[in-house]
Each structure stands twice: as C-alpha cells, then as structure tokens.
Scaffold this active site. Structure first.
Site, PDB file in Angstrom:
ATOM      1  N   GLU B  50       0.809  -1.228   0.000  1.00  0.00           N
ATOM      2  CA  GLU B  50       0.000   0.000   0.000  1.00  0.00           C
ATOM      3  C   GLU B  50       0.838   1.272   0.000  1.00  0.00           C
ATOM      4  OE1 GLU B  50      -0.554  -2.621   1.885  1.00  0.00           O
ATOM      5  OE2 GLU B  50      -2.671  -3.189   1.752  1.00  0.00           O
ATOM      6  N   PHE B 112     -12.062  -7.075  13.266  1.00  0.00           N
ATOM      7  CA  PHE B 112     -10.995  -7.554  12.399  1.00  0.00           C
ATOM      8  C   PHE B 112     -10.614  -6.466  11.389  1.00  0.00           C
ATOM      9  CE2 PHE B 112      -9.672  -9.747   8.430  1.00  0.00           C
ATOM     10  CZ  PHE B 112      -8.455 -10.224   8.905  1.00  0.00           C
ATOM     11  N   GLN B 113      -9.344  -6.209  11.268  1.00  0.00           N
ATOM     12  CA  GLN B 113      -8.799  -5.175  10.385  1.00  0.00           C
ATOM     13  C   GLN B 113      -9.410  -3.804  10.649  1.00  0.00           C
ATOM     14  OE1 GLN B 113      -8.735  -6.724   6.298  1.00  0.00           O
ATOM     15  NE2 GLN B 113      -6.717  -7.584   6.710  1.00  0.00           N
ATOM     16  N   LYS B 162     -17.790   0.076   5.571  1.00  0.00           N
ATOM     17  CA  LYS B 162     -18.264  -0.822   4.527  1.00  0.00           C
ATOM     18  C   LYS B 162     -19.774  -0.677   4.293  1.00  0.00           C
ATOM     19  CE  LYS B 162     -18.004  -5.484   2.855  1.00  0.00           C
ATOM     20  NZ  LYS B 162     -17.391  -6.783   2.867  1.00  0.00           N
ATOM     21  N   MET B 480      24.547   8.006   2.647  1.00  0.00           N
ATOM     22  CA  MET B 480      24.492   9.317   3.286  1.00  0.00           C
ATOM     23  C   MET B 480      24.811   9.209   4.773  1.00  0.00           C
ATOM     24  SD  MET B 480      24.267  12.461   2.826  1.00  0.00           S
ATOM     25  CE  MET B 480      23.353  13.148   1.446  1.00  0.00           C
TER      26      MET B 480
END
Lengths: 160, 566
Positions: B50, B112-113, B162, B480
């Site tokens: 993502e 969940f999630q 949802k 760096m």
C-alpha cells in the site's frame, strides 16, 4: 507571556482532537482548555489559555486558523476582556474550623454546595487570580479535593 | 430521484473530478468498491504494497498537477499507506486517499482489520473524514477534492465504513463548493506588492530563493520573467528544482546543506532575499542567525503559517505564487521608476561577484581512472536524455547527486521526497508518473539501500507496462549516513554496511525486466543508452566509487557559508 484565545470551531467529532493534537505535535503549551456548544449547536467555543512569546502566539493563531474545522480565532487577551473560572473545593470543616471556612467563603462570595460532618464543598467563581487566592487561604485549613474548570473568557463589548 | 449505491456514487464522483487512474490494494472492507471499479472506465492499478499505491498516486500528482487517488483497505492496508501520506503532506502534494473501514456498528469494537486511521492520519493530512452518514458521502468526496487541490495542496483521507459504501443514496448535482472555515488567499495585497517592488528597486544584491510552491502554483513562467526582468540570480530548494530553468545563466542551482557554493554565498551576502513558495527549512537555512543576515526578506507563500515561522520576514505576501509574481511583474511594467537596462547595470557587479563564486567552486568531483563516479552517471544521464525526462529519486546521496548534477529545466520533472525524506519513494512515484506520461522517459535514481524499500513494485511496473528505468548507484552502503559517520563519527560505520545485497541484474530478470550493469566508467554511457532504447522495465546497476561523498556539505548546525568542499 500568558494569552487567552477564544476559538470558534465546528461542533464535529474529532474537531477537539485536531486542536489538542496540534498543540502536542508542535510543542505548544496548553494551560487550560474549556469547550462547549454555542447558541448555534453546530458551533463550539473553546477558551484556551497558553503562553509563549509573540512569535509563538502568532504561530499558534495561524496554525489554529489553518485547521479546516476552525472558524475563528481571537486573542481576547489582546484587548479588554472578562475571564472567569469556577472551582469546586472540598475543604475540611471540623468543629474548630467550620466557622472560619464559612467566613472565608463569604469573603470570596462563594457558596456551600454540599455539607458533611467533616467537610464543606464550596463553589467559587472569579478570575484565575481570585481562585488561586482562595486556594492559598484554604490550604492551611485542609483541602481534601479540588476541581477547576479552567478559564472561560469574553472580550468586553465596545463602549461606544 | 433514483438511488444508487455508495460504490457507484464514489465512482461517479471520481469521474466528475476527471480521475482516470487510481492506485490501490483490495481487502474485505473495499471489495464492493473494487467490484464496481471493474465496470468503470477508471484504470485501477494493483500495487504490491500500500505504501507503493500512495507514492504512485503522489508521483502521478506531482507529474500532472492533478489530484492523485489511492484506494486502500481498512486496518493494515490503511496503516501501510501512512508513510506515503506523510510524504505527500510534507511536500504539499494533492491526494485523495480512500480507505475502507469496518461497518459503522463495529467501529470501536476492535473488529478484524479495524484501525482508527482518521486518528492516526490527523497530523499528516490536510484534512480527513470518517463518513458516518451515507447522505454525506458525495458532498464529502467533492469537498475532499476541493481541499486537496486548492490553497496549499495536501493529502486528504476519507475513511469509508463498509456499510456506508453499500448503502443506497441519491446523487445530488454538483454545486460550487464554498466553505466558511476555509478560504485560501489567492490574490496578493496590492500594498504589499508595491512595498516588495520598491524594496527590489533599492536592492543592490538581491537573490530569488524559490521552493516547491512555484511548481505547485505553475508559476515558473512568471518567475523566469521576474528574474530576467530584474537580472536577479536564482537559487532553488530541492523542491524548487525545475521551477526555474537549471541552464539559465541566472540559475545557481540548489542552496542549503548540499547546495552550491555560489548559492550559499550569495544568500549570505544578499541585501534582499525574495523567498517564493519556500519555507526556510532547516536543511536550507543551516544555523538560523547566520542565514541571510544582511538581507531584507520578502516572503511569498499561500500558507500564512509558513511566514515568520523560522525566520522573521520584513514583507510578507500571503498569496498564490503565480498571482503574486504576476502582480510584481506588472507593477514593474507600469512603474515609471523601473528601467530594465538601469537595473541590469546596477546588478552587474553583483552578478559578477556571484559568477566569481561559481567559477571558484563550481559543483565538481574528482575522476579516479576507471572507477565510476556517481556524479558522472547523473551528468551522462542528463546529456543522453537532453534533460527531457521525468526523474524520480530515492533519498540520500542518490537524491543529492541528482539534485546537483541533473539540470532540471522544466517544472514537474523532478519528483522527490523533500520534506519527509522517504526512502522507497522513487520507484512507485516513477510508476505513477509513467502512467500519466507513457511516452516520456521516466528514470528512478536510486541507491542500493533505498531501492530495496519498495522494490516489490517492479511487479506493478511490469503488470501495467510502466516501462520505467531504475538507475541504482550501488556502493553497498547506506551512503548518506555512512558519509556522516565518516565525517563526524570517526568512520565508525554502524549499521550502514549492506553486507548482503541482491544481484540486481538477476533480480530484474526474475521480475521479467531487463538488468544491466556498469562496472567501469566506459560502460556507463552504453548502459544508459541501452536502457533508454529498451522497451521494457530496466534496472541499471552502477557499481560506483564506494566512499564517494556529497559535497559541498554544510555540517548540521553550522552556517551555510561554512561548507566542506570537494
């Protein structure tokens, strides 16, 4: 220097945490914060007491303005204003001190709001300095508990 | 009015905003929306992580100037996007990030999630929303696009439960959006413009210091006009590169920690500094009290919080850069006090001084026989692309060498994570840019460290034919940090040695891409040529001089005139 800001913001979930998150995230101070709905139920008014030099207060004001939920920010302490805070104090009141406590409360124009055999609970309003003064006087007698609201403030209406 | 589902409404909103491409990754909470996308003409790219989706949307936005859109599922999908959202926020990139959320009834139940992504992203979005009423879905989406793209742009996140997406709703007609709490100031105050122009006329040693705001407001033409009209030297921040032609004789390149000697010297000695869409970042200013100590400062910025945040400003101009610069140009055109040839003559000694600094210490490096110098790779790339490419970078030495040695002439041709400094930005951003401009050469300049942070997106590039080229400046170090350790930590290379690095040529093959390697200086040009001619995703692995540093360098906390030189 201490500043008292009056912030109008949308009365929406999360709006308050946007303000507090801004202060914690950018390292600004909040001395007290008081928020409730205005006449328009969609708008809340927050009184926020903070301190910092002019540059910091300018940044705080601008950063608050930048929040999408904030409608208006006024530094009421820039002009004439009235400020009030309320405190509830539960103070020890035994036989020897009951009368003394009442006298003190009377001097500060407070009210007794709850009584028990060993204590009085009193309510006092006034500017922060007055609240601090009454606490200083009652402390030697014995303060059991204290709840302060934090300051609310309003700019004075123009005289003309 | 007939009712449609939330998914249909979202797609209609995206179409209304002219969105043709979105980047995302599905999951339970957004499956309805993905189902609806299948029947729409919006091109949805499936990324491999993502973070890549949001960076790709960001690259698309930076390259086009349009709002980039990413679609993530709830919970880990959303949290994986956070680094990329913060990246866009720090660089003021317009994005709309849609995240799925568990159904309203489950919010707060540790479902969940489930994650409070609105809470998590509050400090790194311009604004965000949890849509808790289906009737507010359409207006929220429209407002989000408006907020993301107007004023000082930025990412806006919309969390979509949802059941809200599945609900039926009407689709009201679009009206002009007016928000009483949000009214960015576009037009400059005429009084401030006149003050600024008068200060300009008095100045003997003026400098234009330009930042990403010039690119965001498409003000490069107006800026070039002002610089040329007033014969004022220009220096750019990392984000401002491309906002003024790098090959223009007035351009002194980047300033700050790894800026050019001439840029840092001229800022330090200037008597008037005109900051345009820049924010006096610590990497630009170095020690604050030594930054432009003799200069009167004019600051043009659309965001009032940027003004006098770090450096006290004498003449603030809160406005869109394009409008403010245009107003300054017309003030000069209309003023009887302005005489172009007189001002050119007046600035001549100053320009000569600047040129002298530049001739004394130009950006340079030492050749070492056959060994590939990274600066040479960038110079060769610049020559072979004719400067006509979109370059993305990762973060670290690769980014600074690119900024120093590639001459960006056009805005939106350098896409780099300036503010947050996000390693792993370059590859997905390149994919986003390539989707927007399939015919343009898009090159990600990477290090062997940072490319591994989002290398999985090679699969996305292959799947959608985004034939980006990746140039890895491979020194087997996190270069760096190693450079800092060399200079300031007694060469104690703690956790900067990449003892195991994949064979990038073989890795490219594993993804169906082409891998090329250059080990000597002579091989650099043929490899770049072949990469540019290859009709595929290409990884170029340049085995570079291992302990090459980025110079000039201003050590942290020092004045910008205290540069370590080559």
């Amino acid at each position: 220097m201490k500043h008292t800001l009056s912030v109008l913001l949308q009365n929406k979930p999360g709006a308050l945490s946007r303000v507090t998150g801004l202060f914690s995230g950018r390292g600004f101070n909040i001395e007290s914060l008081c928020v409730a709905e205005t006449l328009d139920s969609k708008v809340s008014c927050m009184t926020l007491v903070t301190h910092g030099d002019d540059g910091i207060i300018e940044q705080i004001t601008k950063q608050l303005h930048k929040l999408i939920d904030v409608i208006k920010v006024t530094d009421v302490s820039e002009g004439e204003f009235v400020e009030r805070e309320m405190v509830l104090i539960r103070v020890k009141a035994e036989n020897t001190t009951r009368a003394e406590v009442l006298r003190v409360i009377d001097i500060f124009r407070g009210k007794v709001v709850d009584v028990s055999p060993a204590s009085y609970s009193v309510e006092i309003t006034g500017p922060e300095s007055k609240i601090n003064a009454v606490i200083d006087i009652l402390r030697p007698i014995g303060i059991k508990e204290i709840i302060r609201t934090g300051t609310i403030a309003m700019a004075r209406a123009p005289k003309k | 009015m007939s009712k449609i589902t939330g998914s249909q409404a979202i797609i209609k909103c995206l179409q209304e905003e002219g969105v043709d491409t979105i980047f995302g990754f599905p999951g339970g909470a957004v499956i309805d929306l993905y189902d609806e996308l299948m029947d729409s003409d919006i091109h949805d790219l499936l990324v491999r992580h993502e973070q890549g989706a949001v960076h790709a949307a960001d690259g698309y936005a930076r390259a086009t100037g349009k709002v980039g859109v990413a679609l993530l599922t709830s919970g880990p999908g959303a949290t994986n996007g956070v680094t990329a959202i913060a990246t866009a926020y720090m660089d003021s990139i317009p994005l709309v990030v849609l995240t799925g959320q568990v159904p309203r009834a489950l919010i707060g139940n540790d479902a969940f999630q489930e994650v409070d992504i609105v809470g998590i992203t509050r400090p790194c979005t311009k604004h965000n929303y949890l849509v808790s009423d289906p009737n507010e879905l359409v207006s929220t989406l429209r407002e989000a696009f408006y907020l993301a793209s107007s004023g000082r742009p930025g990412p806006v996140l919309i969390d979509l439960p949802k059941d809200v997406v599945a609900a039926k709703m009407s689709f009201p007609e679009k009206k002009e959006i007016k928000m009483k709490t949000y009214q960015p100031n576009i037009e400059p105050h005429p009084g401030q413009i006149s003050k600024a122009c008068k200060a300009f006329l008095k100045a003997k040693r003026p400098v234009l210091y330009i930042g990403g705001g010039v690119i965001l407001s498409n003000a490069n033409k107006e800026l070039t006009e002002l610089a040329e009209k007033t014969q004022t030297p220009v220096t750019m921040t990392l984000m401002g590169l491309g906002g003024f032609p790098g090959t223009n004789p007035l351009s002194m390149g980047m300033l700050g920690m790894h800026g050019s000697y001439a840029s840092n010297m001229m800022v330090a000695k200037s008597d008037l500094l005109i900051a345009v869409g820049a924010r006096f970042d610590d990497r630009v200013t170095g020690r604050l009290d030594a930054f432009a100590p003799h200069a009167k400062i004019i600051h043009i910025d659309i965001d009032p919080t940027s003004i006098s945040k770090n450096v006290e400003v004498d003449i603030p101009i809160v406005a869109d850069c394009k409008y403010a610069l245009r107003a300054m140009n017309s003030w000069f055109d209309d003023s009887k006090d302005f005489d172009a040839s007189a001002i050119a003559e007046k600035h001549q000694p100053w320009l000569e001084q600047v040129k002298e600094w530049n001739d004394k210490h130009p950006l340079s490096y030492h050749d070492e026989g056959d060994i590939i110098k990274p600066q040479f790779v960038i110079e060769t790339m610049n020559r072979l692309t004719g400067g006509d490419a979109i370059i993305t970078t990762e973060v670290g030495q690769n980014q600074m060498w690119t900024a120093q040695f590639y001459k960006f002439n056009d805005p939106r041709t350098l896409l780099t994570s300036g503010g947050l400094g996000t390693m792993g930005y370059g590859l997905p951003a390149a994919i986003g840019a390539k989707m927007a401009f399939p015919d343009k050469t898009v090159i990600d300049v990477a290090g062997d460290g940072s490319i591994q942070m989002n290398i999985q997106e090679l699969a996305t590039a292959k799947q959608y034919g985004a034939k980006v080229k990746v140039a890895i400046l491979n020194n087997n170090y996190l270069g760096m940090v190693r450079q800092w350790q060399e200079l300031f930590y007694n060469k104690r290379y703690s956790a900067t040695v990449m003892e195991v690095t994949p064979d990038f040529v073989e890795l490219a093959k594993a993804y169906g891409a082409v891998g090329l390697r250059a080990k000597t200086k002579d091989e650099v040009e043929p490899v770049i040529k072949e990469a540019l001619e290859t009709d595929n995703v290409v990884i170029m692995d340049f085995v570079i001089s291992r302990e090459e540093g980025v110079f000039p360098m201003v050590p942290a906390g020092k004045a910008t005139t205290e540069m370590l030189l080559v």
